[in-house]
Design a protein around this motif. Sequence first.
Motif, PDB file in Angstrom:
ATOM      1  N   VAL A 111     -40.091  95.356 -11.997  1.00 50.00           N
ATOM      2  CA  VAL A 111     -41.619  94.966 -11.425  1.00 50.00           C
ATOM      3  C   VAL A 111     -41.866  96.171 -10.573  1.00 50.00           C
ATOM      4  O   VAL A 111     -41.109  96.756  -9.878  1.00 50.00           O
ATOM      5  CB  VAL A 111     -41.299  93.808 -10.449  1.00 50.00           C
ATOM      6  CG1 VAL A 111     -42.856  93.465  -9.781  1.00 50.00           C
ATOM      7  CG2 VAL A 111     -41.100  92.513 -11.328  1.00 50.00           C
ATOM      8  N   THR A 112     -43.174  96.741 -10.878  1.00 51.47           N
ATOM      9  CA  THR A 112     -43.736  97.576 -10.014  1.00 51.47           C
ATOM     10  C   THR A 112     -45.238  97.020  -9.431  1.00 51.47           C
ATOM     11  O   THR A 112     -45.888  96.669 -10.206  1.00 51.47           O
ATOM     12  CB  THR A 112     -43.942  98.980 -10.697  1.00 51.47           C
ATOM     13  OG1 THR A 112     -44.135 100.029  -9.686  1.00 51.47           O
ATOM     14  CG2 THR A 112     -44.814  99.057 -11.679  1.00 51.47           C
ATOM     15  N   ILE A 113     -45.380  97.597  -8.062  1.00 50.31           N
ATOM     16  CA  ILE A 113     -46.897  97.264  -7.639  1.00 50.31           C
ATOM     17  C   ILE A 113     -47.517  98.593  -8.026  1.00 50.31           C
ATOM     18  O   ILE A 113     -47.201  99.774  -7.398  1.00 50.31           O
ATOM     19  CB  ILE A 113     -46.928  96.650  -6.359  1.00 50.31           C
ATOM     20  CG1 ILE A 113     -46.102  97.450  -5.324  1.00 50.31           C
ATOM     21  CG2 ILE A 113     -46.272  95.320  -6.338  1.00 50.31           C
ATOM     22  CD1 ILE A 113     -46.621  97.107  -3.995  1.00 50.31           C
ATOM     23  N   ASN A 114     -48.831  98.609  -8.036  1.00 47.97           N
ATOM     24  CA  ASN A 114     -49.780  99.590  -7.965  1.00 47.97           C
ATOM     25  C   ASN A 114     -50.460  99.543  -6.657  1.00 47.97           C
ATOM     26  O   ASN A 114     -51.078  98.539  -6.356  1.00 47.97           O
ATOM     27  CB  ASN A 114     -50.710  99.514  -8.990  1.00 47.97           C
ATOM     28  CG  ASN A 114     -51.784 100.885  -9.189  1.00 47.97           C
ATOM     29  OD1 ASN A 114     -51.514 101.835  -8.486  1.00 47.97           O
ATOM     30  ND2 ASN A 114     -53.172 100.379  -9.723  1.00 47.97           N
ATOM     31  N   ARG A 115     -49.832 100.298  -5.608  1.00 52.36           N
ATOM     32  CA  ARG A 115     -50.184 100.231  -4.367  1.00 52.36           C
ATOM     33  C   ARG A 115     -51.613 100.744  -3.808  1.00 52.36           C
ATOM     34  O   ARG A 115     -52.104 101.610  -4.441  1.00 52.36           O
ATOM     35  CB  ARG A 115     -49.028 100.824  -3.499  1.00 52.36           C
ATOM     36  CG  ARG A 115     -49.289 100.940  -1.966  1.00 52.36           C
ATOM     37  CD  ARG A 115     -48.281 101.259  -1.436  1.00 52.36           C
ATOM     38  NE  ARG A 115     -48.506 101.037   0.192  1.00 52.36           N
ATOM     39  CZ  ARG A 115     -47.590 101.414   1.355  1.00 52.36           C
ATOM     40  NH1 ARG A 115     -46.334 102.217   1.035  1.00 52.36           N
ATOM     41  NH2 ARG A 115     -47.868 100.669   2.348  1.00 52.36           N
ATOM     42  N   PHE A 116     -52.053  99.757  -3.251  1.00 51.63           N
ATOM     43  CA  PHE A 116     -53.237 100.062  -2.733  1.00 51.63           C
ATOM     44  C   PHE A 116     -53.379 100.294  -0.931  1.00 51.63           C
ATOM     45  O   PHE A 116     -52.282  99.938  -0.444  1.00 51.63           O
ATOM     46  CB  PHE A 116     -54.388  98.887  -2.799  1.00 51.63           C
ATOM     47  CG  PHE A 116     -55.099  98.608  -4.045  1.00 51.63           C
ATOM     48  CD1 PHE A 116     -56.275  98.956  -4.364  1.00 51.63           C
ATOM     49  CD2 PHE A 116     -54.073  98.096  -5.029  1.00 51.63           C
ATOM     50  CE1 PHE A 116     -56.770  98.827  -5.680  1.00 51.63           C
ATOM     51  CE2 PHE A 116     -54.426  98.063  -6.469  1.00 51.63           C
ATOM     52  CZ  PHE A 116     -55.953  98.135  -6.716  1.00 51.63           C
ATOM     53  N   ALA A 117     -54.247 101.069  -0.613  1.00 50.66           N
ATOM     54  CA  ALA A 117     -54.049 101.623   1.053  1.00 50.66           C
ATOM     55  C   ALA A 117     -54.005 100.369   1.921  1.00 50.66           C
ATOM     56  O   ALA A 117     -53.313 100.546   3.067  1.00 50.66           O
ATOM     57  CB  ALA A 117     -55.291 102.372   1.186  1.00 50.66           C
ATOM     58  N   GLU A 118     -54.498  99.179   1.639  1.00 54.87           N
ATOM     59  CA  GLU A 118     -54.569  98.027   2.763  1.00 54.87           C
ATOM     60  C   GLU A 118     -52.998  97.109   2.572  1.00 54.87           C
ATOM     61  O   GLU A 118     -52.944  96.550   3.250  1.00 54.87           O
ATOM     62  CB  GLU A 118     -55.759  97.149   2.508  1.00 54.87           C
ATOM     63  CG  GLU A 118     -55.820  96.425   1.165  1.00 54.87           C
ATOM     64  CD  GLU A 118     -56.475  97.444   0.156  1.00 54.87           C
ATOM     65  OE1 GLU A 118     -56.916  96.712  -0.798  1.00 54.87           O
ATOM     66  OE2 GLU A 118     -56.810  98.501   0.591  1.00 54.87           O
ATOM     67  N   ASP A 119     -52.369  97.512   1.596  1.00 54.75           N
ATOM     68  CA  ASP A 119     -51.087  96.851   1.209  1.00 54.75           C
ATOM     69  C   ASP A 119     -50.183  97.049   2.695  1.00 54.75           C
ATOM     70  O   ASP A 119     -49.971  98.149   2.888  1.00 54.75           O
ATOM     71  CB  ASP A 119     -50.194  97.176   0.147  1.00 54.75           C
ATOM     72  CG  ASP A 119     -50.750  96.888  -1.285  1.00 54.75           C
ATOM     73  OD1 ASP A 119     -52.072  95.987  -1.119  1.00 54.75           O
ATOM     74  OD2 ASP A 119     -50.783  97.315  -2.250  1.00 54.75           O
ATOM     75  N   THR A 120     -49.578  95.983   3.223  1.00 53.65           N
ATOM     76  CA  THR A 120     -48.962  96.326   4.463  1.00 53.65           C
ATOM     77  C   THR A 120     -47.511  96.407   4.119  1.00 53.65           C
ATOM     78  O   THR A 120     -46.941  95.736   2.962  1.00 53.65           O
ATOM     79  CB  THR A 120     -49.302  95.077   5.427  1.00 53.65           C
ATOM     80  OG1 THR A 120     -48.555  93.824   4.953  1.00 53.65           O
ATOM     81  CG2 THR A 120     -50.455  94.958   5.780  1.00 53.65           C
ATOM     82  N   GLU A 121     -46.761  96.991   5.105  1.00 50.79           N
ATOM     83  CA  GLU A 121     -45.217  97.071   4.564  1.00 50.79           C
ATOM     84  C   GLU A 121     -44.588  95.689   4.785  1.00 50.79           C
ATOM     85  O   GLU A 121     -43.542  95.484   3.886  1.00 50.79           O
ATOM     86  CB  GLU A 121     -44.529  97.793   5.911  1.00 50.79           C
ATOM     87  CG  GLU A 121     -45.111  99.402   5.913  1.00 50.79           C
ATOM     88  CD  GLU A 121     -44.592  99.950   4.576  1.00 50.79           C
ATOM     89  OE1 GLU A 121     -43.532  99.690   3.941  1.00 50.79           O
ATOM     90  OE2 GLU A 121     -45.344 101.008   4.404  1.00 50.79           O
ATOM     91  N   ALA A 122     -45.221  94.716   5.646  1.00 48.04           N
ATOM     92  CA  ALA A 122     -44.720  93.349   5.576  1.00 48.04           C
ATOM     93  C   ALA A 122     -44.862  92.668   4.355  1.00 48.04           C
ATOM     94  O   ALA A 122     -43.923  91.894   3.661  1.00 48.04           O
ATOM     95  CB  ALA A 122     -45.111  92.384   6.675  1.00 48.04           C
ATOM     96  N   GLU A 123     -45.872  92.757   3.545  1.00 44.52           N
ATOM     97  CA  GLU A 123     -46.204  92.381   2.388  1.00 44.52           C
ATOM     98  C   GLU A 123     -45.275  92.969   1.075  1.00 44.52           C
ATOM     99  O   GLU A 123     -44.940  92.099   0.245  1.00 44.52           O
ATOM    100  CB  GLU A 123     -47.907  92.468   1.784  1.00 44.52           C
ATOM    101  CG  GLU A 123     -48.555  91.609   2.698  1.00 44.52           C
ATOM    102  CD  GLU A 123     -50.169  91.882   2.624  1.00 44.52           C
ATOM    103  OE1 GLU A 123     -50.839  90.928   2.586  1.00 44.52           O
ATOM    104  OE2 GLU A 123     -50.529  93.198   2.213  1.00 44.52           O
ATOM    105  N   ILE A 124     -45.085  94.176   1.218  1.00 42.00           N
ATOM    106  CA  ILE A 124     -44.313  94.840   0.329  1.00 42.00           C
ATOM    107  C   ILE A 124     -42.768  94.295   0.445  1.00 42.00           C
ATOM    108  O   ILE A 124     -41.904  94.265  -0.493  1.00 42.00           O
ATOM    109  CB  ILE A 124     -44.346  96.299   0.475  1.00 42.00           C
ATOM    110  CG1 ILE A 124     -45.603  97.091  -0.014  1.00 42.00           C
ATOM    111  CG2 ILE A 124     -43.358  97.155  -0.405  1.00 42.00           C
ATOM    112  CD1 ILE A 124     -46.130  98.428   0.427  1.00 42.00           C
TER     113      ILE A 124
END
Length: 555
Positions: A376-389
């Motif tokens: 699984v990989t996420i295409n990270r967006f600027a608003e993604d928080t460390e807690a969500e990741i």
Amino acid sequence: MKSDIEIAEECELKDIREVAQSLGIDEDELELYGRYKAKLSDQALNRLKGEKPGKLILVTAINPTPAGEGKTTISVGLAQAFGRLKQKAVLALREPSLGPCFGMKGGAAGGGYSQVVPMADINLHFTGDFHAVTSANNLLAALLDNHIHQGNALGIDTRQIVWKRCMDMNDRALRNIVVGLGDKNDGVVREDHFVITVASEIMAILCLASDMKDLKERLGRIIVAYDLEGKPVTASQLNAVGPMAALLKDALRPNLVQTLEHTPVLIHGGPFANIAHGCNSVIATRAALALGDYCITEAGFGADLGAEKFLDIKCRTAGLKPDAVVLVATIRALKYNGGVAVGELKTENIEALRAGSVNLKRHVENLRRYGLDPIVTINRFAEDTEAEIAALRSICDELGVGFAVSEVFIKGGEGAVELAELVMESCQKEKSFNTLYSDSMSLKEKLETLAKKIYGAAEVEYSSKAEKELKRLTDLGFGGLPVCVAKTQYSLSDEAGRLGAPRNFVFHIREVYVSAGAGFVVALSGSILAMPGLPKTPAAFAIDVDDDGRIRGLF
């Protein structure tokens, strides 16, 4: 940040002959289309048939949402990351359709610093492959109508003509038309239809054919109509194979281009995954496997559509077996599946993320049915928080699958190095790949296996028309073919609004027909259409050419 096209225009492309040389392809094995595009010659393709294949990596995704997933962007970034790790990788992608390009979805060349170039060329006319498919499709339609007009020696029942015209543009007004209006010399009056070029059986044939001989055999098997006795009438009977093959001669050869970081890319063919089998050509995939130690390819839309058809149709047809699978998601898309409105997706919401992760979990479960453990990989967006990741990483740990954050949009190949390392590790593990169903199962058994095991349905309901056609196709000897379900890409079900991971619903099959040349039976579900329409504000409104001849507004 700069737009995609501005980034693409600033890139200093290598001469395509230099890109080819890095793969061991000489200039005399290329057919050049300017300095930055080329087709592999028959000479090159024949030479590559004896090469030992590299590792096959499939990139797929969760169900698409308005939040965006970026599957192609990840595929391009992953290929570039292999280059940064000094690994020889070749990317194999589909060609974009003009329909989405001027409609709503946009192009298919990646984004940011993870793009295939020359981007504008690829998203527009490219090397003319789509035009060749359109012309071959419509030549067959013209020969069919001319045969009827000239006396109808084959006894074609004009109420049972199944071949449709096509064009590579979204145009709802052409879905249902009447041809032959006018005087006697204008042909026989009958109802006709258009599909978008990517839904044409000839596009599917182009992408599944292994060479010219196979292409012609498949073209000859196309069923265009049924006669007055209910027997199939084929393209071969209309003497259409030779002229269609002549139109497709050049289109059969894969196109070589490059990424922003000069990674080689083979782009070839472009069937949609929601109305066709959604994979690039077998010829391009095999060539990429022969040219590189790693071939990275993708399948359209979510894993319930593109990956399923890649595994059950393309792999079955071509004898391919994936060595690794990457499952792309975004934090935003998972929150959307968890009930968050589009306008609120930038706000941290771990509860919604966990709720929406059921869609991701279902796709992981489904891929494991094929003996494959995805990364699984996420295409990270600027608003993604460390807690969500961290929350998503924990979910993946619970599922027992690898997880990597990808930042290829901003960083290019550097942003997918962690993912590439996980993929290389996965490629070394033994796989027990299997298709979901066997050839010996009935068409109904195959459809019900898909609906229940992949989509989560409790039962399948067939229209009376679909029931009759299933029986007819079985009686005609097509029961052993794989099935290609045309359904909405937005949900695992046949209803676009059912997000997450719905279960125990009724899956509806309204129409069934055989693509005898492609070698599968198509089942239409829900309200899926083979000729899309334009939205109220199409992407075309933003596209223009400036006084210096540069295209603007193309993403």
